[in-house]
Design a protein around this motif. Structure first.
Motif, PDB file in Angstrom:
ATOM      1  N   UNK A 168       2.697   1.694  -3.338  1.00 47.02           N
ATOM      2  CA  UNK A 168       1.758   2.177  -4.346  1.00 47.02           C
ATOM      3  C   UNK A 168       1.469   3.654  -4.129  1.00 47.02           C
ATOM      4  N   UNK A 169       1.245   4.022  -2.867  1.00 45.52           N
ATOM      5  CA  UNK A 169       0.937   5.418  -2.564  1.00 45.52           C
ATOM      6  C   UNK A 169       2.109   6.314  -2.937  1.00 45.52           C
ATOM      7  N   UNK A 225       0.844  -1.203   0.000  1.00 39.41           N
ATOM      8  CA  UNK A 225       0.000   0.000   0.000  1.00 39.41           C
ATOM      9  C   UNK A 225       0.872   1.243   0.000  1.00 39.41           C
ATOM     10  N   UNK A 229       0.051  15.155  -1.634  1.00 37.05           N
ATOM     11  CA  UNK A 229      -1.210  14.413  -1.553  1.00 37.05           C
ATOM     12  C   UNK A 229      -1.168  13.535  -0.307  1.00 37.05           C
ATOM     13  N   UNK A 230      -2.317  13.037   0.108  1.00 37.68           N
ATOM     14  CA  UNK A 230      -2.372  12.295   1.357  1.00 37.68           C
ATOM     15  C   UNK A 230      -2.893  10.884   1.187  1.00 37.68           C
ATOM     16  N   UNK A 231      -2.374  10.004   2.016  1.00 32.78           N
ATOM     17  CA  UNK A 231      -2.889   8.645   2.099  1.00 32.78           C
ATOM     18  C   UNK A 231      -3.554   8.514   3.452  1.00 32.78           C
ATOM     19  N   UNK A 267       4.293   5.928  -5.140  1.00 35.48           N
ATOM     20  CA  UNK A 267       4.542   6.093  -6.580  1.00 35.48           C
ATOM     21  C   UNK A 267       3.370   6.681  -7.354  1.00 35.48           C
ATOM     22  N   UNK A 268       2.173   6.771  -6.732  1.00 32.04           N
ATOM     23  CA  UNK A 268       1.062   7.326  -7.511  1.00 32.04           C
ATOM     24  C   UNK A 268       0.537   8.654  -6.975  1.00 32.04           C
ATOM     25  N   UNK A 269       0.945   9.039  -5.780  1.00 32.45           N
ATOM     26  CA  UNK A 269       0.444  10.298  -5.245  1.00 32.45           C
ATOM     27  C   UNK A 269       1.292  11.461  -5.747  1.00 32.45           C
ATOM     28  N   UNK A 270       0.631  12.572  -6.052  1.00 29.63           N
ATOM     29  CA  UNK A 270       1.384  13.771  -6.416  1.00 29.63           C
ATOM     30  C   UNK A 270       1.952  14.389  -5.137  1.00 29.63           C
ATOM     31  N   UNK A 271       2.740  15.432  -5.294  1.00 29.08           N
ATOM     32  CA  UNK A 271       3.330  16.080  -4.115  1.00 29.08           C
ATOM     33  C   UNK A 271       2.252  16.588  -3.181  1.00 29.08           C
TER      34      UNK A 271
END
Lengths: 226, 58
Positions: free
Chosen positions: B8-9, B5, B17-19, B11-15
């Motif tokens: 993945x987060x 998780x 951004x939050x998980x 590598x796919x979240x923009x600057x």
């Protein structure tokens, strides 16, 4: 009373925290404010001047510790908790997260308009609905397609329609996060997760047990799987 | 799985951004689980929900 308020339409609200007053007592308290000299009409809807009487109680005492009186300027978003209550939702599952928790999760992940949010364990779509409520475009996936597809009129799409949020529903797909088909590129503005809680103990993944690649079968020169 | 998780987060979240992640605070044997970390992700806050025995992890 400031002169500009004297002739405005007005209405009184009564609210209390951790305590209650009967409506007749509330009415008497409101009528005690006659000295304000408000001369405008009383409108229960869309009054220009909305006055709020708020009582704040400590636990288990009959009278409030503090009473606030003031002009209502704006509300919080808490009414959404009621709106998205699972009891009212058309499609839920055993793993559906409580509406308040889902909304809080979307809120602290900063779901807002012009953002793309993703839930890789969407189940019945609780998180994606919560994101769409805050204006983000939401998409989700789940390893089990059945929970997304649901049944004829009870599925994730129906949930979005129920709340009028279909415009923010990007779409959903079936995938396993550990073998995700999502292109690895940075495009998501937020990810909301409620993974299955066997995260430490091993869980289902898609794919072959035997990792060896089988040989392609060719039919007359073309790969058979195409 | 938790690492998947987080990877993945990352590598796919923009600057910025939050998980937001729900995870249990202890497993079946009541051993407290450590907070997940990742070199590319900054831990912002956690919010314990005792009745659920889970934690919201941002």
């Amino acid at each position: 009373m400031l002169p500009q308020y004297r002739n405005m339409s007005f209405y009184f609200f009564f609210d209390s925290f951790r305590g209650k007053k009967s409506s007749s007592v509330q009415r008497n308290m409101i009528e005690d404010f006659g000295w304000l000299g408000l001369e405008g009409p009383i409108c229960s809807k869309d009054a220009k001047l909305q006055l709020s009487l708020l009582e704040w109680y400590r636990l288990y005492v009959p009278e409030p510790d503090e009473v606030f009186f003031g002009r209502w300027i704006g509300s919080s978003g808490r009414h959404a908790i009621n709106k998205f209550d699972l009891k009212k939702r058309c499609y839920i599952s055993t793993t559906s997260m409580d509406a308040e928790l889902a909304l809080v999760t979307a809120n602290i992940a900063l779901a807002s308009p012009s953002k793309i949010f993703y839930d890789p364990f969407m189940g019945s779509g609780g998180f994606t609905i919560a994101c769409a409520h805050f204006g983000a475009v939401a998409m989700g996936s789940d390893i089990d397609g059945r929970s997304i597809r649901g049944q004829k009129n009870q599925n994730v799409i129906a949930n979005f329609e129920q709340y009028g949020l279909s415009g923010l529903h990007l779409d959903d797909f079936v995938a396993d996060l550990t073998n995700t088909p999502v292109r690895i590129a940075r495009f998501l503005d937020g990810i909301l997760c409620d993974p299955p809680y066997g995260v430490r103990e091993g869980l289902r993944v898609l794919g072959k047990k035997n990792d060896k690649v089988r040989e392609r079968v060719y039919n007359e020169g073309k790969p058979a799987h195409l | 799985m938790m690492d998947d998780i987080l990877d993945f987060a990352a590598s796919t979240l923009v600057d910025n951004a939050r998980l937001a992640l729900w995870m249990p605070t202890a497993n079946d044997d009541d051993i407290k689980l450590p907070l997940p970390t990742h070199p590319c992700l900054e831990f912002l806050s956690s919010c314990k929900q005792p009745f659920n025995k889970c934690m919201l992890f941002l």
